[in-house]
Enzyme design. Structure first.
Site, PDB file in Angstrom:
ATOM      1  N   ASN A 131     -49.246 -19.398   4.732  1.00  0.00           N
ATOM      2  CA  ASN A 131     -48.853 -18.522   5.632  1.00  0.00           C
ATOM      3  C   ASN A 131     -47.051 -18.406   6.084  1.00  0.00           C
ATOM      4  O   ASN A 131     -46.721 -19.621   5.865  1.00  0.00           O
ATOM      5  CB  ASN A 131     -49.308 -18.423   7.396  1.00  0.00           C
ATOM      6  CG  ASN A 131     -48.612 -18.322   8.723  1.00  0.00           C
ATOM      7  OD1 ASN A 131     -47.744 -16.880   8.566  1.00  0.00           O
ATOM      8  ND2 ASN A 131     -48.303 -18.226  10.070  1.00  0.00           N
ATOM      9  N   LYS A 188     -44.470 -16.947   6.819  1.00  0.00           N
ATOM     10  CA  LYS A 188     -44.133 -16.517   7.967  1.00  0.00           C
ATOM     11  C   LYS A 188     -42.757 -15.783   7.968  1.00  0.00           C
ATOM     12  O   LYS A 188     -43.622 -15.223   6.880  1.00  0.00           O
ATOM     13  CB  LYS A 188     -43.226 -17.971   9.356  1.00  0.00           C
ATOM     14  CG  LYS A 188     -44.773 -19.391   9.488  1.00  0.00           C
ATOM     15  CD  LYS A 188     -44.556 -20.099  10.785  1.00  0.00           C
ATOM     16  CE  LYS A 188     -45.422 -21.110  10.250  1.00  0.00           C
ATOM     17  NZ  LYS A 188     -45.499 -21.664  11.290  1.00  0.00           N
ATOM     18  N   HIS A 222     -52.579 -15.962  15.938  1.00  0.00           N
ATOM     19  CA  HIS A 222     -51.762 -16.816  15.687  1.00  0.00           C
ATOM     20  C   HIS A 222     -50.417 -17.067  17.106  1.00  0.00           C
ATOM     21  O   HIS A 222     -49.874 -15.848  17.450  1.00  0.00           O
ATOM     22  CB  HIS A 222     -50.370 -16.916  14.627  1.00  0.00           C
ATOM     23  CG  HIS A 222     -49.872 -17.862  13.633  1.00  0.00           C
ATOM     24  ND1 HIS A 222     -48.726 -18.443  14.418  1.00  0.00           N
ATOM     25  CD2 HIS A 222     -50.604 -18.785  12.588  1.00  0.00           C
ATOM     26  CE1 HIS A 222     -48.487 -19.730  13.905  1.00  0.00           C
ATOM     27  NE2 HIS A 222     -49.588 -19.568  12.943  1.00  0.00           N
ATOM     28  N   GLU A 228     -47.867 -18.451  17.971  1.00  0.00           N
ATOM     29  CA  GLU A 228     -46.290 -17.614  17.371  1.00  0.00           C
ATOM     30  C   GLU A 228     -46.452 -15.859  17.576  1.00  0.00           C
ATOM     31  O   GLU A 228     -45.338 -16.357  18.689  1.00  0.00           O
ATOM     32  CB  GLU A 228     -45.815 -17.941  15.799  1.00  0.00           C
ATOM     33  CG  GLU A 228     -45.366 -19.467  15.911  1.00  0.00           C
ATOM     34  CD  GLU A 228     -45.199 -20.030  14.335  1.00  0.00           C
ATOM     35  OE1 GLU A 228     -45.179 -19.456  13.760  1.00  0.00           O
ATOM     36  OE2 GLU A 228     -45.385 -20.928  14.241  1.00  0.00           O
ATOM     37  N   GLU A 275     -56.410 -24.133  15.482  1.00  0.00           N
ATOM     38  CA  GLU A 275     -54.640 -24.621  15.529  1.00  0.00           C
ATOM     39  C   GLU A 275     -54.181 -25.189  16.576  1.00  0.00           C
ATOM     40  O   GLU A 275     -53.483 -24.040  17.161  1.00  0.00           O
ATOM     41  CB  GLU A 275     -53.516 -23.381  14.645  1.00  0.00           C
ATOM     42  CG  GLU A 275     -54.020 -22.754  13.589  1.00  0.00           C
ATOM     43  CD  GLU A 275     -52.932 -22.140  13.127  1.00  0.00           C
ATOM     44  OE1 GLU A 275     -52.864 -22.624  11.196  1.00  0.00           O
ATOM     45  OE2 GLU A 275     -52.135 -21.036  13.485  1.00  0.00           O
ATOM     46  N   GLY A 314     -46.085 -26.912  13.132  1.00  0.00           N
ATOM     47  CA  GLY A 314     -44.210 -26.643  12.373  1.00  0.00           C
ATOM     48  C   GLY A 314     -43.927 -28.048  13.144  1.00  0.00           C
ATOM     49  O   GLY A 314     -42.613 -28.457  13.233  1.00  0.00           O
ATOM     50  N   SER A 348     -49.438 -28.526  10.520  1.00  0.00           N
ATOM     51  CA  SER A 348     -48.748 -29.005   9.597  1.00  0.00           C
ATOM     52  C   SER A 348     -49.661 -29.832   8.751  1.00  0.00           C
ATOM     53  O   SER A 348     -49.588 -31.670   8.619  1.00  0.00           O
ATOM     54  CB  SER A 348     -48.129 -30.813  10.999  1.00  0.00           C
ATOM     55  OG  SER A 348     -46.917 -30.358  11.300  1.00  0.00           O
TER      56      SER A 348
HETATM   57  C1  PEP Z   1     -49.065 -22.027  10.430  1.00  0.00           C
HETATM   58  O1  PEP Z   1     -48.291 -21.352  11.021  1.00  0.00           O
HETATM   59  O2  PEP Z   1     -49.832 -21.373  11.342  1.00  0.00           O
HETATM   60  C2  PEP Z   1     -48.741 -23.407  11.149  1.00  0.00           C
HETATM   61  C3  PEP Z   1     -49.955 -24.625  11.052  1.00  0.00           C
HETATM   62  O3  PEP Z   1     -48.101 -24.316  10.525  1.00  0.00           O
HETATM   63  P1  PEP Z   1     -47.878 -25.836   9.535  1.00  0.00           P
HETATM   64  O4  PEP Z   1     -48.248 -25.717   8.442  1.00  0.00           O
HETATM   65  O5  PEP Z   1     -46.117 -25.464   9.527  1.00  0.00           O
HETATM   66  O6  PEP Z   1     -47.566 -26.336  10.428  1.00  0.00           O
END
Ligand code: PEP
Length: 258
Positions: free
Chosen positions: A11, A13, A101, A103, A173, A179, A219
């Site tokens: 992803n 972003k 997601h 976010e 997630e 992040g 992460s």
């Molecule tokens: C994500 O954007 O879904 C994500 C898991 O980001 P990160 O790996 O940076 O935590």
């Protein structure tokens, strides 16, 4: 033993213009071997403005990486300024679309009902939804993980047929791990991914629960990927930060060798 092929999704972003996107996809294709792609499905999810450029490179160089999007609207067309319709994505050979997601839920107010409409619209446009779910740290500390995840799944999947759920991807997630550098322990990630599968079993049936692919996201890095990705109910990863480096993303994909 399970026959589910892992899916590792990057992803991107709101990062990379279309020139940078081309560079990243080319570097990634050099870093991956035929064996890597045979063992693991890989998708990349660039910003909308990069999709056409990345599609052109993938097709021209016959790179077996699937193109994905990060979001879409549920309507087919109309007065929805700034939105993108599912068919616009499928026309660009997009195969996977992330929806729900955290976010988008937290920053743009997306509800389970919105996510549900998007899942149905993505399926209707013959693409595969990657539907994300996950709890906040407060919910985890209050012992509300199960209630929260089950509600997100029940409402996100309402009215979606078993066959369509079999083909889709659900990404667990935990919001506190996205992040932040804080990855869930492999045991915690497995526990909630097993809950996701048990919920699909409860809502549908065993063939559907056995078939649905469940990713972990939060992460994931080359160092943590092997332990996370070898858990029995984890069929891949949704990766943000580490997907912006061709080397790190390739190393995550090569988790079996590490
Ligand atoms: C994500 O954007 O879904 C994500 C898991 O980001 P990160 O790996 O940076 O935590």
């Amino acid at each position: 033993m399970t026959s589910r092929k892992p899916l590792i999704s990057g992803n991107w972003k709101m990062n990379l213009n279309h020139f940078e996107a081309i560079q990243l996809i080319q570097k990634l294709s050099y870093a991956l071997t035929k064996d890597d792609i045979e063992a693991v499905d890989v998708s990349v999810h660039p910003p909308f403005t990069d999709l056409r450029s990345v599609q052109t490179v993938l097709q021209a160089d016959k790179i077996p990486i699937a193109l994905g999007a990060q979001n879409c609207h549920w309507e087919a067309k109309g007065a929805f300024t700034g939105e993108i319709a599912p068919a616009m994505l499928s026309k660009l050979s997009v195969q996977y679309v992330i929806t729900g997601h955290s976010e988008r839920r937290q920053l743009f107010g997306e509800t389970n009902e919105d996510v549900n409409r998007k899942v149905k619209a993505i399926v209707k446009a013959e693409m595969t939804p990657i539907m994300a779910c996950g709890e906040t740290l407060e919910q985890r500390e209050a012992g509300e993980v199960e209630d929260h995840i089950v509600t997100q799944l029940r409402e996100g999947l309402a009215g979606v047929k078993a066959d369509d759920v079999s083909n889709m991807v659900i990404a667990y997630e935990p919001i506190w791990a996205i992040g932040t550098g804080a990855t869930a322990t492999p045991e915690d990630a497995q526990e909630v991914c097993a809950l996701v599968r048990a919920t699909v079993l409860d809502l549908y049936n065993k063939p559907t629960a056995d078939a649905v692919r469940i990713q972990y996201g939060g992460s994931v890095k080359p160092g943590t990927a092997p332990e996370i990705l070898t858990q029995p109910d984890i069929d891949g990863a949704l990766i943000g930060g580490a997907a912006l480096s061709a080397e790190d993303f390739a190393h995550c994909i090569q988790y079996r060798l590490r």
